[in-house]
Design a protein around this motif. Structure first.
Motif: not given
Length: 150
Positions: A47-52, A58-69, A72-78
C-alpha cells in the motif's frame, strides 16, 4: 501514515484470522516454510508503494524499504523473496479493500467491461452453444454478439 496503515491492516488480518479459524475442520497444518514477514506487513509495504511516488515497485523496495525502513520492519526479506510472499497477501488485500475502503456509490460509476464475442453478429440466430446466455451488445468499437464480462 505508515503506522496508521499498518494498524488498519494488522487489525484486519487479526479479524480475518479469527473468522477463518472458526471455519476450519480439524487441526491447522502449516504447509511450506514460515514467512518472516507477517501478511499485514506485506500489505502495508504494498500500500505504501502507491503513496511513495516511485513508478517501479522493485526500485521502491530496494532503494527505499530495504534502506530506510529496516527499523519499521525488522524481519525484512530480500526483493525476490518478497515477490514470492506477495501471493499470500493477495486475497487478504482484496478483502481489506472491499470491506474497509469501499465507499458509498454516489450515483456516478465507471464500469470497465470487456466483450467476449461468441460469433459474428450476422450469425446470432443460428448460434446454439451460448443460447440464452449470449446477447447483442455494443461497445465503443461497435456491435457484437456475445457476453459482457464485468
Amino acid at each position: 501514515m505508515l503506522v496508521t496503515i499498518f494498524y488498519q491492516t494488522d487489525e484486519f488480518c487479526k479479524f480475518l484470522e479469527k473468522k477463518t479459524e472458526l471455519n476450519l475442520i480439524g487441526e491447522r497444518k502449516n504447509v511450506g516454510r514460515k514467512s518472516q514477514l507477517e501478511i499485514s506487513e506485506i500489505m502495508t509495504i504494498m500500500i505504501m508503494f502507491h503513496y511513495s511516488g516511485y513508478q517501479c515497485f522493485k526500485w521502491y523496495y530496494i532503494n527505499h524499504v530495504l534502506k530506510y525502513q529496516r527499523a519499521d520492519f525488522p524481519n525484512l526479506v530480500g526483493y525476490t523473496r518478497f515477490v514470492e510472499l506477495q501471493q499470500y497477501a493477495l486475497l487478504p488485500m482484496m478483502l481489506f479493500f472491499k470491506m474497509t475502503m469501499a465507499g458509498e456509490c454516489t450515483g456516478i460509476s465507471v464500469i470497465d467491461s470487456m466483450p467476449l464475442r461468441v460469433c459474428h453478429i450476422k450469425r446470432e440466430y443460428s448460434h446454439k452453444t451460448f443460447k440464452g446466455v449470449a446477447k447483442k451488445g455494443k461497445t465503443s468499437t461497435g456491435w457484437f454478439f456475445g457476453v459482457i464480462h464485468r
